[in-house]
Design a protein around this motif. Structure first.
Motif, mmCIF file in Angstrom:
data_model
loop_
_atom_site.group_PDB
_atom_site.id
_atom_site.type_symbol
_atom_site.label_atom_id
_atom_site.label_comp_id
_atom_site.label_asym_id
_atom_site.label_seq_id
_atom_site.Cartn_x
_atom_site.Cartn_y
_atom_site.Cartn_z
ATOM 1 N N ASP A 10 0.812 -1.215 0.000
ATOM 2 C CA ASP A 10 0.000 0.000 0.000
ATOM 3 C C ASP A 10 0.851 1.273 0.000
ATOM 4 N N VAL A 11 2.077 1.196 -0.503
ATOM 5 C CA VAL A 11 2.942 2.363 -0.547
ATOM 6 C C VAL A 11 3.411 2.583 -1.978
ATOM 7 N N GLU A 12 3.940 3.759 -2.220
ATOM 8 C CA GLU A 12 4.337 4.128 -3.571
ATOM 9 C C GLU A 12 5.809 3.812 -3.803
ATOM 10 N N SER A 14 9.589 4.062 -4.771
ATOM 11 C CA SER A 14 10.586 5.131 -4.739
ATOM 12 C C SER A 14 11.522 4.977 -5.930
ATOM 13 N N SER A 15 11.446 5.926 -6.859
ATOM 14 C CA SER A 15 12.318 5.867 -8.035
ATOM 15 C C SER A 15 13.783 6.015 -7.640
ATOM 16 N N THR A 98 5.138 -4.052 -9.906
ATOM 17 C CA THR A 98 4.977 -2.978 -8.914
ATOM 18 C C THR A 98 4.869 -3.505 -7.484
ATOM 19 N N ASN A 105 10.589 0.892 -0.269
ATOM 20 C CA ASN A 105 9.713 1.063 -1.433
ATOM 21 C C ASN A 105 10.411 0.766 -2.751
#
Length: 444
Positions: A10-12, A14-15, A98, A105
């Protein structure tokens, strides 16, 4: 490794951390060819290619095994604190692009490929102890079996959530136990089974190319920044930067300490000593660099440099033929770095754990001892058994005649250097020209 190693949904992504991990993975991959050059320069001319190939083959074998089941065994759901497993990860077919790993992340695939590079180089480290005398097919089989029986389970113990060493609180930032002690103990187990090289302690067995050794050491030093700093899986809190800095400091200190010992003991500063000292420092700071201060890193480097320099001579005293000092550098260096965590942990790095010298008592030291000696014993015994079984079935060693003549020609039908063309510029161009001139004078 970074704490809280759990899959987050549930997290985005990290590029920044993802890019960092992919770069670190490439750096760690470069260490295996670097190791090949390091070892390749240390052997005699007739074994150069074989030594290179013993490292390179690990890139092929371990990659496939890691994809098929190794990653699942090492980092899958824990079973009995001994092994992991996740059927969705077998073949990597059910891992979404993903799906994220941990609090930093990054994609699971980024973590997977970073850990793959660790799995590749660890059996390659063992090869240096076996130079000059092992069949290439037997070595390839040993790599496959050893990775499955030893490396994958030990990686789970140390870094997998639920592994007994992980749960106990054994600190191993980037592989003092799982990589270096594991490989060093395995090397000792195998050489006790297969025996000594022909001419051990009688014939000169000097490195044939010290420039190759220095090149390999330089590549290892460079790649080790990815090996160590990348093991925090990001740098949002500065711990990765601390590890990067401590890696440089300890390596420098160990190189200087080894050279100083060498000068006092043998009367010279050698290039082989500089390269070996640097590697000893890299090994020792690998488990400890996230827990100690920069001053602590100097202490780690100095202690490792001196003790590893002393340890490489033990093979002559005790009579085991560790060709390129894997036991003296990787086993001893890994033990030194791992145990010093219990004394030098500052409480200001990867965790609040404090070592004895910072008022934390002996608790962490005893935890480190448990991790060190459990991995050492398991790898030593399991590796010796694997070598014994292979030796009794397909045979581990080349024949004595092949060893004396050169394992490169026997196992690979090649040689590292073509000496037949030496001086070819004179023979191939100048001599015909001189002959033609002489002929014209005769005709005239």
């Amino acid at each position: 490794m970074a704490p809280a190693i759990t899959v987050a949904a549930d997290v985005e992504l990290s590029s920044a951390n993802t890019g960092f991990m992919l770069i670190c993975s490439a750096l760690v991959m470069l260490m295996t060819p670097g190791l090949a050059f390091f070892y390749g320069g240390m052997v005699r001319v007739k074994s150069t290619l074989n030594m290179l190939m013993m490292s390179f083959i690990s890139l092929g074998i371990v990659t496939i095994l890691w994809v098929l089941y190794g990653f699942s065994m090492a980092f899958g759901t824990d079973s009995g604190h001994i092994i992991g497993w996740n059927s969705d990860w077998v073949g990597l077919s059910d891992i979404g692009l993903t799906e994220l790993w941990g609090t930093y992340n990054i994609p699971i695939l980024a973590f997977m490929v970073f850990q793959l590079m660790f799995a590749i180089i660890t059996p390659a480290l063992i090869s240096g102890a076996l130079a000059d005398r092992v069949k290439f097919t037997a070595w390839a089989l040993f790599v496959a079996l050893w990775a499955t029986v030893v490396y994958f389970p030990v990686a789970h113990w140390v870094w997998g959530e639920g592994g007994w060493a992980f749960d106990m609180g054994v600190i191993d930032f980037a592989g003092g136990t799982a990589v270096h002690i594991n490989a060093g103990a395995a090397a000792l187990g195998v050489i006790l089974v297969i025996g000594k090289r022909v001419g051990f302690k009688k014939d000169p067995m000097r490195p044939h190319s010290l420039p190759l050794v220095m090149l390999g050491a330089g590549l290892l030093w460079f790649g080790w920044f990815g090996f160590n700093a990348g093991s925090w899986l990001g740098n949002d809190d500065g711990v990765g930067a601390l590890m990067f800095v401590n890696t440089q400091i300890a390596t420098a200190a160990a190189m200087l300490a080894w050279l100083a010992y060498e000068k006092i003991r043998h009367g010279a500063f050698t290039t082989l000593g500089a390269a070996s000292g640097a590697v000893a420092g890299l090994v020792a700071i690998t488990p400890s660099g996230g827990a100690v201060s920069p001053i602590g890193a100097i202490i780690v480097g100095v202690v490792a440099g001196v003790l590893c320099a002393m340890a490489v001579g033990l093979k002559y005293k005790f009579g085991y033929d560790d060709s390129l000092d894997v036991v003296g550098v990787h086993l001893v260096g890994g033990v030194v770095g791992s145990l010093l965590v219990g004394l030098l942990a500052s409480g200001k790095g990867q965790s609040k754990v404090e070592g004895l010298f910072y008022g934390g008592g002996m608790e962490q030291f005893w935890k480190q001892c448990a991790g060190v000696f459990a991995v050492l014993a398991y790898s030593l015994v399991a590796s010796a058994i694997l070598a014994f079984l292979i030796d009794k079935t397909i045979g581990m060693r080349v024949t004595e005649d092949e060893e004396v003549a050169g394992i490169d020609q026997a196992e690979h039908a090649e040689t590292a250097y073509d000496f037949s063309g030496a001086g070819g510029g004179v023979v191939g161009t100048a001599a015909p020209a001189m002959a033609a001139t002489a002929s014209k004078k005769v005709d005239a």
